[in-house]
Write an enzyme that holds these catalytic residues in place. Structure first.
Site, PDB file in Angstrom:
ATOM      1  N   ASP A   1       0.709  -1.250  -0.022  1.00 11.43           N
ATOM      2  CA  ASP A   1      -0.075  -0.046   0.053  1.00 11.43           C
ATOM      3  C   ASP A   1       0.936   1.376   0.072  1.00 11.43           C
ATOM      4  O   ASP A   1       1.469   1.428   0.999  1.00 11.43           O
ATOM      5  CB  ASP A   1      -0.893  -0.124   1.275  1.00 11.43           C
TER       6      ASP A   1
ATOM      7  N   ASP B   1      -1.692   4.978  -5.882  1.00  9.69           N
ATOM      8  CA  ASP B   1      -1.851   4.176  -4.599  1.00  9.69           C
ATOM      9  C   ASP B   1      -2.166   2.659  -5.183  1.00  9.69           C
ATOM     10  O   ASP B   1      -3.288   2.225  -5.736  1.00  9.69           O
ATOM     11  CB  ASP B   1      -3.341   4.556  -4.103  1.00  9.69           C
TER      12      ASP B   1
END
Length: 469
Positions: free
Chosen positions: A128, A338
């Site tokens: 992440d 992301d």
């Protein structure tokens, strides 16, 4: 007589030591002699007893020979300096640089196995770039199921971290500089609590911060099998909620953001890697993760943008969007890069222009799937996807990020029955470039120079190791 001499020496030393600070200080000096001066030549002859004829060529001052000899020595010293510098290398989790997407069971995110503690315990963690903290399920009060029987794609159980079971685990107190919740503690010696609320509704992780060893392998000149142990602060995730109980990151989340508590920051500050890392995702759901990778010299790049005056996340500025060969006006926007988001989200006005142009160019019949959030889906008359127009993000200096396959297939009982444009609208003016747009690219997060780099790649291990830093 000897005693009187010793006494005199002691008295002299006492006078020197007791002399006031404003008194004249002793000055020591030495005469400097250039190594190619006549005096140096004479000293060498007198000390070694050599015949002047045996000294070889003694350069005449300011001659070409004189400068040549000086320079050759400088070159040797520079080589010695360069050779003594720490060699920055690629690092990756000790179980390998491989990443993999487990599909619907795990939210379509990419994961890697990583080892923590002594003795080491393996965790399957989601990658992440949109958050900072590395947390794993730990001393669980409320965690996702960890048995392989709950997941159709796992062949082994997931693990729960126990700080007391690791010989290298350390307590992180509320007084620690990275303890953001320290003001809520009753005592500075208390264990530092953490709570992180994520973008997905009602999704969070909370627990205590601990420090422990994370195991890596080195992929530089030392070879890919060199073991590296790095102390890292991790979250002992005692209580998860929302998506983390429903299959997304059940065994933890590896935060790769710009914050001081992220793993890339710890590795760079320890001098183990350059302050950069890369991820490469393939369409077959495999991939690679390398810490310290700055990417090839031929890569394209764009600068990260600050948020509220600070560089807190990986935000880039898109100048325009193109569908096929058609570049659309008024399609500029900012986006968070992301890897923790499966798909790509664009501000609604930009999404509207892109999706309508895509629909105009695609050679397929639009359809609806009941209960699907995807508006632009299409039927296909063959088992293979038809050729679809590319989506291109344009950046400053004509740098372009081409998404060659911006759709995902819909499978039926007899194979592929349709496909959807893998973009969604979002509120606000900041979009998200998700991992589906990163497919087929070696995406470099250069934190040192605050740039995003990208280059087409098949994600082969050898291709990364050919680059020496």
């Amino acid at each position: 007589m000897a005693a009187r001499s010793l006494l005199s020496v002691l008295l002299l030393l006492a006078c020197v030591l007791l002399e006031p600070q404003n008194a004249r200080a002793l000055t020591l000096s030495a005469r400097l002699i250039h190594r190619f001066s006549d005096e140096a030549k004479a000293l060498r002859i007198s000390r070694s007893g050599e015949d002047p004829k045996d000294l070889g060529r003694w350069p005449q001052r300011n001659s070409m020979d004189y400068y040549h000899l000086l320079a050759s020595t400088d070159f040797q010293k520079q080589k010695m300096k360069l050779g003594s510098r720490r060699h920055f290398q690629f690092l990756f989790p000790s179980e390998g640089s491989n990443t993999v997407s487990f599909g619907n069971d795990f939210g379509w995110l990419h994961y890697t196995w990583i080892d923590i503690g002594t003795p080491n315990v393996s965790f399957l963690v989601a990658l992440d770039t949109g958050s900072d903290l590395f947390w794993v399920p730990c001393d669980c009060i409320q965690c996702a199921p960890l048995s392989a029987s709950y997941y159709s794609t796992l062949d082994r159980d997931l693990n729960e971290y126990n700080p007391s079971g690791s010989n290298t685990s350390k307590h992180v107190s509320c007084s620690h500089e990275l303890c953001e919740s320290g003001t809520n503690c009753k005592s500075p010696k208390q264990s530092c609590p953490y709570t992180i609320d994520y973008y997905t509704e009602n999704t969070s992780s909370s627990g205590l911060l601990v420090e422990d060893i994370v195991h890596f392998a080195a992929g530089g000149d030392d070879g890919p099998n060199t073991s590296i142990e790095a102390p890292v602060i991790i979250g002992c995730g005692m209580k998860q909620s929302g998506g983390y109980l429903d299959g997304i990151a059940p065994d933890g989340l590896l935060g790769l953001g710009l914050g001081d508590i992220s793993v890339p920051t710890f590795l760079a500050k320890a001098g183990l890697t350059k302050n950069s890392f890369s991820m490469c995702f393939q369409e077959d759901d495999s991939g690679r993760l390398f810490f310290g990778d700055e990417g090839p010299a031929t890569q394209q790049s764009t600068s990260f943008l600050p948020s509220n005056g600070n560089y807190e996340t990986y935000i880039v500025g898109v100048e325009a969007c193109c569908i096929g060969n058609s570049c659309l006006k008024q399609t500029s926007f900012k986006a968070l890069v992301d890897s923790g988001t499966s798909f790509t989200f664009l501000p609604e006005a930009v999404y509207d222009k892109i999706s309508k142009e895509f629909d105009r160019q695609v050679n397929a019949t639009i359809t609806n799937y009941a209960g699907s959030p995807w508006k632009y889906c299409y039927n296909t008359s063959s088992q293979d996807l038809p050729k679809v127009p590319s989506v291109t993000l344009m950046f400053v200096a004509n740098n372009s990020f081409v998404v060659h396959d911006p759709v995902f297939p819909i499978n039926g009982n007899q194979g592929v029955v349709g496909f959807c444009l893998a973009i969604q609208p979002t509120d606000g003016d900041i979009g998200t470039i998700g991992q589906n747009f990163m497919m087929g690219y070696r995406t470099v997060f250069d934190r040192e120079n605050l740039k995003l780099g990208w280059s087409r790649s098949n994600c082969e291990f050898s291709g990364f190791l050919e680059l020496k830093h």
